[in-house]
Design a protein around this motif. Sequence first.
Motif, PDB file in Angstrom:
ATOM      1  N   TYR A 100      57.069  79.506  20.923  1.00 53.02           N
ATOM      2  CA  TYR A 100      57.519  78.330  21.872  1.00 53.02           C
ATOM      3  C   TYR A 100      59.109  78.623  22.087  1.00 53.02           C
ATOM      4  CZ  TYR A 100      58.263  73.978  24.025  1.00 53.02           C
ATOM      5  OH  TYR A 100      58.738  72.797  24.766  1.00 53.02           O
ATOM      6  N   ARG A 101      59.469  78.625  23.338  1.00 54.80           N
ATOM      7  CA  ARG A 101      60.866  78.800  23.500  1.00 54.80           C
ATOM      8  C   ARG A 101      61.496  77.836  24.566  1.00 54.80           C
ATOM      9  NH1 ARG A 101      62.230  84.353  23.159  1.00 54.80           N
ATOM     10  NH2 ARG A 101      63.787  84.123  24.692  1.00 54.80           N
ATOM     11  N   VAL A 102      62.755  77.426  24.299  1.00 56.14           N
ATOM     12  CA  VAL A 102      63.506  76.427  24.895  1.00 56.14           C
ATOM     13  C   VAL A 102      64.859  76.771  25.074  1.00 56.14           C
ATOM     14  CG1 VAL A 102      64.324  74.012  25.014  1.00 56.14           C
ATOM     15  CG2 VAL A 102      62.107  74.525  23.959  1.00 56.14           C
ATOM     16  N   THR A 103      65.261  76.663  26.350  1.00 57.88           N
ATOM     17  CA  THR A 103      66.774  77.358  26.783  1.00 57.88           C
ATOM     18  C   THR A 103      67.373  76.165  27.133  1.00 57.88           C
ATOM     19  OG1 THR A 103      65.907  79.324  27.415  1.00 57.88           O
ATOM     20  CG2 THR A 103      68.038  78.774  28.352  1.00 57.88           C
ATOM     21  N   MET A 104      68.452  75.935  26.642  1.00 55.76           N
ATOM     22  CA  MET A 104      69.441  74.672  26.943  1.00 55.76           C
ATOM     23  C   MET A 104      70.803  75.158  27.738  1.00 55.76           C
ATOM     24  SD  MET A 104      69.120  72.632  23.454  1.00 55.76           S
ATOM     25  CE  MET A 104      69.786  71.140  24.089  1.00 55.76           C
ATOM     26  N   ASP A 105      71.121  74.440  28.739  1.00 54.59           N
ATOM     27  CA  ASP A 105      72.619  74.478  29.190  1.00 54.59           C
ATOM     28  C   ASP A 105      73.704  73.766  28.373  1.00 54.59           C
ATOM     29  OD1 ASP A 105      71.785  76.462  31.046  1.00 54.59           O
ATOM     30  OD2 ASP A 105      71.350  74.945  32.494  1.00 54.59           O
ATOM     31  N   VAL A 106      74.479  74.181  27.502  1.00 57.83           N
ATOM     32  CA  VAL A 106      75.197  73.663  26.557  1.00 57.83           C
ATOM     33  C   VAL A 106      76.838  74.303  26.738  1.00 57.83           C
ATOM     34  CG1 VAL A 106      73.474  73.215  24.903  1.00 57.83           C
ATOM     35  CG2 VAL A 106      74.864  75.281  24.943  1.00 57.83           C
ATOM     36  N   HIS A 107      77.744  73.666  25.985  1.00 60.84           N
ATOM     37  CA  HIS A 107      79.182  74.060  26.197  1.00 60.84           C
ATOM     38  C   HIS A 107      79.808  74.943  25.064  1.00 60.84           C
ATOM     39  CE1 HIS A 107      78.299  70.936  29.041  1.00 60.84           C
ATOM     40  NE2 HIS A 107      79.344  71.507  29.672  1.00 60.84           N
ATOM     41  N   LYS A 108      80.283  75.808  25.035  1.00 63.58           N
ATOM     42  CA  LYS A 108      81.042  76.646  23.959  1.00 63.58           C
ATOM     43  C   LYS A 108      82.064  75.533  23.075  1.00 63.58           C
ATOM     44  CE  LYS A 108      83.979  80.398  23.011  1.00 63.58           C
ATOM     45  NZ  LYS A 108      84.781  81.625  23.512  1.00 63.58           N
ATOM     46  N   LYS A 109      82.951  74.777  23.846  1.00 59.90           N
ATOM     47  CA  LYS A 109      83.578  74.153  23.047  1.00 59.90           C
ATOM     48  C   LYS A 109      82.840  72.927  22.164  1.00 59.90           C
ATOM     49  CE  LYS A 109      87.504  70.760  23.631  1.00 59.90           C
ATOM     50  NZ  LYS A 109      88.154  71.269  22.354  1.00 59.90           N
ATOM     51  N   VAL A 110      82.132  72.376  22.650  1.00 58.90           N
ATOM     52  CA  VAL A 110      81.259  71.356  21.802  1.00 58.90           C
ATOM     53  C   VAL A 110      80.722  71.899  20.573  1.00 58.90           C
ATOM     54  CG1 VAL A 110      79.365  69.888  21.777  1.00 58.90           C
ATOM     55  CG2 VAL A 110      80.748  69.888  23.876  1.00 58.90           C
ATOM     56  N   LEU A 111      79.896  73.120  20.938  1.00 56.48           N
ATOM     57  CA  LEU A 111      79.073  73.944  19.717  1.00 56.48           C
ATOM     58  C   LEU A 111      80.091  74.365  18.779  1.00 56.48           C
ATOM     59  CD1 LEU A 111      76.968  73.227  21.677  1.00 56.48           C
ATOM     60  CD2 LEU A 111      75.963  75.359  21.058  1.00 56.48           C
ATOM     61  N   SER A 112      81.204  74.878  19.220  1.00 54.84           N
ATOM     62  CA  SER A 112      82.004  75.770  18.374  1.00 54.84           C
ATOM     63  C   SER A 112      82.779  74.638  17.591  1.00 54.84           C
ATOM     64  CB  SER A 112      83.003  76.438  19.435  1.00 54.84           C
ATOM     65  OG  SER A 112      82.404  77.555  19.944  1.00 54.84           O
ATOM     66  N   ASP A 113      83.437  73.580  18.175  1.00 60.41           N
ATOM     67  CA  ASP A 113      84.167  72.383  17.496  1.00 60.41           C
ATOM     68  C   ASP A 113      83.222  71.892  16.547  1.00 60.41           C
ATOM     69  OD1 ASP A 113      86.138  73.003  19.033  1.00 60.41           O
ATOM     70  OD2 ASP A 113      85.905  71.265  20.228  1.00 60.41           O
ATOM     71  N   LYS A 114      81.921  71.654  16.528  1.00 54.67           N
ATOM     72  CA  LYS A 114      81.051  70.802  15.945  1.00 54.67           C
ATOM     73  C   LYS A 114      80.262  71.782  14.664  1.00 54.67           C
ATOM     74  CE  LYS A 114      81.639  66.775  17.627  1.00 54.67           C
ATOM     75  NZ  LYS A 114      80.750  66.171  18.467  1.00 54.67           N
ATOM     76  N   SER A 115      80.215  73.128  14.825  1.00 55.66           N
ATOM     77  CA  SER A 115      79.200  73.948  14.142  1.00 55.66           C
ATOM     78  C   SER A 115      79.921  75.284  13.782  1.00 55.66           C
ATOM     79  CB  SER A 115      77.781  74.160  14.701  1.00 55.66           C
ATOM     80  OG  SER A 115      77.433  75.246  14.102  1.00 55.66           O
ATOM     81  N   ARG A 116      80.386  75.531  12.570  1.00 56.14           N
ATOM     82  CA  ARG A 116      80.711  76.924  12.159  1.00 56.14           C
ATOM     83  C   ARG A 116      79.999  78.010  12.506  1.00 56.14           C
ATOM     84  NH1 ARG A 116      81.508  73.751   7.781  1.00 56.14           N
ATOM     85  NH2 ARG A 116      80.404  74.906   6.411  1.00 56.14           N
ATOM     86  N   PHE A 117      78.576  77.634  12.439  1.00 61.46           N
ATOM     87  CA  PHE A 117      77.477  78.494  12.926  1.00 61.46           C
ATOM     88  C   PHE A 117      77.656  79.044  14.309  1.00 61.46           C
ATOM     89  CE2 PHE A 117      73.542  79.375  14.846  1.00 61.46           C
ATOM     90  CZ  PHE A 117      72.799  80.454  14.411  1.00 61.46           C
ATOM     91  N   PHE A 118      77.784  78.124  15.132  1.00 59.35           N
ATOM     92  CA  PHE A 118      78.053  78.413  16.622  1.00 59.35           C
ATOM     93  C   PHE A 118      79.354  79.024  17.008  1.00 59.35           C
ATOM     94  CE2 PHE A 118      74.589  75.077  17.355  1.00 59.35           C
ATOM     95  CZ  PHE A 118      73.437  76.226  17.849  1.00 59.35           C
TER      96      PHE A 118
END
Length: 500
Positions: A112-130
């Motif tokens: 099962y696949r889900v694709t999301m439109d997200v923002h680099k700044k949000v994910l990079s600031d909140k998660s070291r993984f991203f």
Amino acid sequence: MASREVSTMIKHGFIADPSLSFSPSRTAKLSSAAVSSPPPPSPPPPPPANESSTHSNPTLFDMMSEEHHREPPPRRKSHSHARVTQIMAEFKNDVVYGPSDVKLTVVGKDGYRVTMDVHKKVLSDKSRFFMVKMSSRREKGVSHMVEISECDDVEIYVETVVLMYCDDLKKKLIGENVVKILALLKVSSAISFDEGVTSCLEHLEAAPWSEDEEEIVVSCLEELHLPYDVDSVSLILQRVSSEPRKGGTDDEIFLKLLTGVLKAKDDKARREMKVVIFKLIREEADVEVSKETLYGLCHRCLTSLVLCLSEVTTQMLDPGQDRGALMGEIAREADNMLWMVDILIEKKMCDEFVKLWADQEELAELHSKIPTMYRHEISKITAQICVGIGRGRILVNRETRFAVLNTWLEALYDDFGWMRRVSSRSLDRKLVEDGLSQTILTLSLKQQQVILMKWFDRFLSKGDDCPNVQRAFEVWWRRAFIRQVMVEPDASKLQITLYD
């Protein structure tokens, strides 16, 4: 087949009704009527040939047979997939951050696949993984493409990403159940979403848990190993475990609880807490309490019982004394002693108490001077000891077994009628009689004979007011007169010979 049987089978649909099949004349009329009508569409291909398809009107039996061969209906989307769809529909991320610049795809183990439109700044600031994922060279175009594969739960991963956009994450988690919080905690830890980890831990510390959830929480925290939040984890685990106490050892606390119950002023509360504490002791076999603590309480109970009976024997001479109060006082002290015996048996520490009870000659003497209606509760202690010995839960030597019967058996005989009538709900007569029989049969044959011959005379005169140990009597009889085991010395070994 009889017409009635045929009608019945037609009625229930197991054979076709011949009146419903088309006759040649009806077919002709239908054919002529159809000339002016447009040609019907081509019929669907016939089903696979089988015996039931030859009927123009399928019966219930035919339909049941065909149902077995039908393809199963397509499986509906799981609840989790529907929840993901709802989350995606509610996820409005371009209001504050503008157009998205990353396409994140989450793939479950089931494909099962889900694709999301997200923002680099949000994910990079909140998660070291991203942050690591998106620090690599950008793909052609304006957006990064990131994929997380082999996820156990796509819904939880999607929800965790959505939580990165929350201004007040702790408030967002209010109302979620503990299992959901643990799932979010695991994903937040896996993608190094520190704010998510902290918020989940704060939720776990503040929210109530059920006993089933308690085990899940402890197991999850031990599995995750969260080194950067050791203090938070320790704070949570303090709910189910304790550090070394400054206010006393476990044994001292246990002593305080038992003493509190034994001295309780409210009889109803005392009875209820006895049941609760004994239940907890039984369920938790590894509850540690020292032998010294338990036997210290036993000696207190015995002392109280002796003093109580001494006072009663004196007060019995006073005609104005409230005998009901005397009876209640003896019953209370005897019940406390019986409770301690139950705990000792449960903790497998009752062997020394049997000897202690056998040595209570002063108490037995006082017991004999008090009317049966006041004293019979004390004999329940002897009965419980016999049940423990008879069931193999108390192991003491033969001299001690004989001594306890020698001191208390006559009292048990005298009180049994009152025990049976007054305590009919709490006294299991068969259990007591079986325990007493088994205890007698553990003695030597001569000791069995002494006890059972006295019982024989008592039983013939008292009947139901005397414990029925007939089974022990029969076994002793067979041992003594029918099957005799003789031990004969030999030069090399002892020979045991059985004589019938």
